[in-house]
Design an enzyme around this catalytic site. Sequence first.
Site, PDB file in Angstrom:
ATOM      1  N   SER A   1       1.217  -0.930   0.498  1.00  0.00           N
ATOM      2  CA  SER A   1      -0.225  -0.157   0.682  1.00  0.00           C
ATOM      3  C   SER A   1       0.736   0.891   0.256  1.00  0.00           C
ATOM      4  O   SER A   1       1.740   1.153   0.373  1.00  0.00           O
ATOM      5  CB  SER A   1      -0.541  -0.257   1.401  1.00  0.00           C
TER       6      SER A   1
ATOM      7  N   TYR B   1      -1.919  -0.927  10.557  1.00  0.00           N
ATOM      8  CA  TYR B   1      -2.089  -1.532   9.388  1.00  0.00           C
ATOM      9  C   TYR B   1      -0.635  -1.387   8.240  1.00  0.00           C
ATOM     10  O   TYR B   1      -0.135  -1.600   7.185  1.00  0.00           O
ATOM     11  CB  TYR B   1      -3.083  -1.127   9.086  1.00  0.00           C
TER      12      TYR B   1
HETATM   13  P1  NAD Z   1     -11.661  -6.250   0.877  1.00  0.00           P
HETATM   14  O1  NAD Z   1     -12.243  -5.868   1.848  1.00  0.00           O
HETATM   15  O2  NAD Z   1     -12.264  -6.282  -0.744  1.00  0.00           O
HETATM   16  O3  NAD Z   1     -10.249  -6.726   0.617  1.00  0.00           O
HETATM   17  C1  NAD Z   1      -9.890  -7.907   1.300  1.00  0.00           C
HETATM   18  C2  NAD Z   1     -10.378  -9.047   2.229  1.00  0.00           C
HETATM   19  O4  NAD Z   1      -8.718  -9.656   2.738  1.00  0.00           O
HETATM   20  C3  NAD Z   1     -11.119  -9.806   1.908  1.00  0.00           C
HETATM   21  O5  NAD Z   1     -12.428  -9.749   1.457  1.00  0.00           O
HETATM   22  C4  NAD Z   1     -10.631 -11.227   2.714  1.00  0.00           C
HETATM   23  O6  NAD Z   1     -11.698 -12.085   2.179  1.00  0.00           O
HETATM   24  C5  NAD Z   1      -9.671 -11.390   3.194  1.00  0.00           C
HETATM   25  N1  NAD Z   1      -9.591 -11.830   4.916  1.00  0.00           N
HETATM   26  C6  NAD Z   1      -8.870 -10.365   5.686  1.00  0.00           C
HETATM   27  N2  NAD Z   1      -9.066 -11.452   6.486  1.00  0.00           N
HETATM   28  C7  NAD Z   1      -8.967 -12.175   6.561  1.00  0.00           C
HETATM   29  C8  NAD Z   1      -8.648 -13.310   7.078  1.00  0.00           C
HETATM   30  N3  NAD Z   1      -8.468 -13.481   8.698  1.00  0.00           N
HETATM   31  N4  NAD Z   1      -8.792 -14.960   6.635  1.00  0.00           N
HETATM   32  C9  NAD Z   1      -8.670 -15.008   5.313  1.00  0.00           C
HETATM   33  N5  NAD Z   1      -9.215 -13.555   4.493  1.00  0.00           N
HETATM   34  C10 NAD Z   1      -9.236 -12.433   5.094  1.00  0.00           C
HETATM   35  O7  NAD Z   1     -10.448  -4.975   0.565  1.00  0.00           O
HETATM   36  P2  NAD Z   1      -9.332  -5.091  -1.087  1.00  0.00           P
HETATM   37  O8  NAD Z   1      -8.784  -3.144  -0.690  1.00  0.00           O
HETATM   38  O9  NAD Z   1      -9.653  -4.824  -2.200  1.00  0.00           O
HETATM   39  O10 NAD Z   1      -8.290  -5.397   0.142  1.00  0.00           O
HETATM   40  C11 NAD Z   1      -6.914  -6.627  -0.524  1.00  0.00           C
HETATM   41  C12 NAD Z   1      -5.623  -5.606  -0.314  1.00  0.00           C
HETATM   42  O11 NAD Z   1      -5.082  -4.748  -0.872  1.00  0.00           O
HETATM   43  C13 NAD Z   1      -5.050  -5.464   1.079  1.00  0.00           C
HETATM   44  O12 NAD Z   1      -4.178  -5.823   1.262  1.00  0.00           O
HETATM   45  C14 NAD Z   1      -5.786  -4.619   1.583  1.00  0.00           C
HETATM   46  O13 NAD Z   1      -4.498  -3.812   2.478  1.00  0.00           O
HETATM   47  C15 NAD Z   1      -4.811  -3.757   0.248  1.00  0.00           C
HETATM   48  N6  NAD Z   1      -4.976  -1.640  -0.115  1.00  0.00           N
HETATM   49  C16 NAD Z   1      -6.206  -1.786  -0.442  1.00  0.00           C
HETATM   50  C17 NAD Z   1      -6.494  -0.628  -0.771  1.00  0.00           C
HETATM   51  C18 NAD Z   1      -7.360   0.569  -0.976  1.00  0.00           C
HETATM   52  O14 NAD Z   1      -7.569   1.376  -0.732  1.00  0.00           O
HETATM   53  N7  NAD Z   1      -8.993  -0.268  -1.173  1.00  0.00           N
HETATM   54  C19 NAD Z   1      -5.743   0.234  -0.667  1.00  0.00           C
HETATM   55  C20 NAD Z   1      -3.954  -0.034  -0.415  1.00  0.00           C
HETATM   56  C21 NAD Z   1      -3.837  -1.837  -0.632  1.00  0.00           C
END
Ligand code: NAD
Length: 297
Positions: free
Chosen positions: A189, A202
């Site tokens: 991120s 985080y």
């Molecule tokens: P999202 O909620 O759609 O995806 C996160 C997923 O993590 C969930 O769907 C879930 O299946 C999984 N997860 C969480 N805890 C878990 C556990 N204990 N066991 C199994 N699965 C688990 O949100 P997203 O934004 O698509 O996130 C995906 C990645 O992108 C993450 O690593 C997040 O940190 C990163 N990210 C997101 C953003 C943003 O702005 N959305 C920015 C930077 C990084």
Amino acid sequence: MSDQYTFQNPVTRFPEISPPKQDQPEPGLDRDLTPQSDRGEESYRGTGRLEGRKALITGADSGIGAAVAIAFAREGADVALSYLPEEEADADEIVGLIEGCGRKAVKLPGDIKDGEFCRDLVTRAVEGLGGLDILVNNAGKQIAVERLEDLDDEQLDHTFKTNIYSFFRITREALKHLPAGSSIINTTSIQAYNPSPTLLDYASTKAAINNFTKGLAQQLAPRGIRVNAVAPGPFWTPLQVSDGQPKEALPEFGKSTPLGRAGQPTELAPAYVFLASPESSYVLGETLNVNGGNPTP
Ligand code: NAD
Ligand code: MG
């Protein structure tokens, strides 16, 4: 319908969104997100860049992982999906889209905070897919807390187990199976180098992921396995509405980027496809920033 190759203005590629204040219990569901995000369901066009490949993607039910799963399938890969049991409805939708383009989908619900499950997850992915040559460590937990005094040990433990321990554990297990030519891609991120004051736990795990990526890339290079990371900026996903952001920040989410808007998950998919595909054979230990123009180190 335009696709990711259609010449267009990135400022206006998607309808402008000002998400209303909303709250979902963790983990949030794409099904209940307002407005809905764009994961490329209608628009992502594959061109055979991952023909015959076998991918395990964590957090593949929703958001960024779902967009990557759709793209990989349209590029010709079979996909094993890791997600939490509460996310079955979201996962089923993505499975339908993967199968809809004639690829195999393997559903693997379970909690990756559990080390034993991490091992089991890889074994079942390999069995279901008949091998493994792409691993996307993408699952993550993000809960905003205003004051360090209010960040309790349970959250600290869960954030680190989900966001970084699982990357070590799943990757270690996957290495028993990944042949030369395989690709490992870690979702980090912009928080890794530009931390928000409310995301101390985080953001620390995301900095660790960047470091893990660069070290492991060197360790695995001689074996012909490439390790890279993708660093998203603000993307509209269920993570943001399940306490990932302070609620009052949601209407303005992503508007402070140079591009002036939040990203849609499908805009990340080509970065993962590039790093998974043999076309990036000389790219190792790299962090590909996809963040609407925020400067990075
Ligand atoms: P999202 O909620 O759609 O995806 C996160 C997923 O993590 C969930 O769907 C879930 O299946 C999984 N997860 C969480 N805890 C878990 C556990 N204990 N066991 C199994 N699965 C688990 O949100 P997203 O934004 O698509 O996130 C995906 C990645 O992108 C993450 O690593 C997040 O940190 C990163 N990210 C997101 C953003 C943003 O702005 N959305 C920015 C930077 C990084
Ligand atoms: Mg989800």
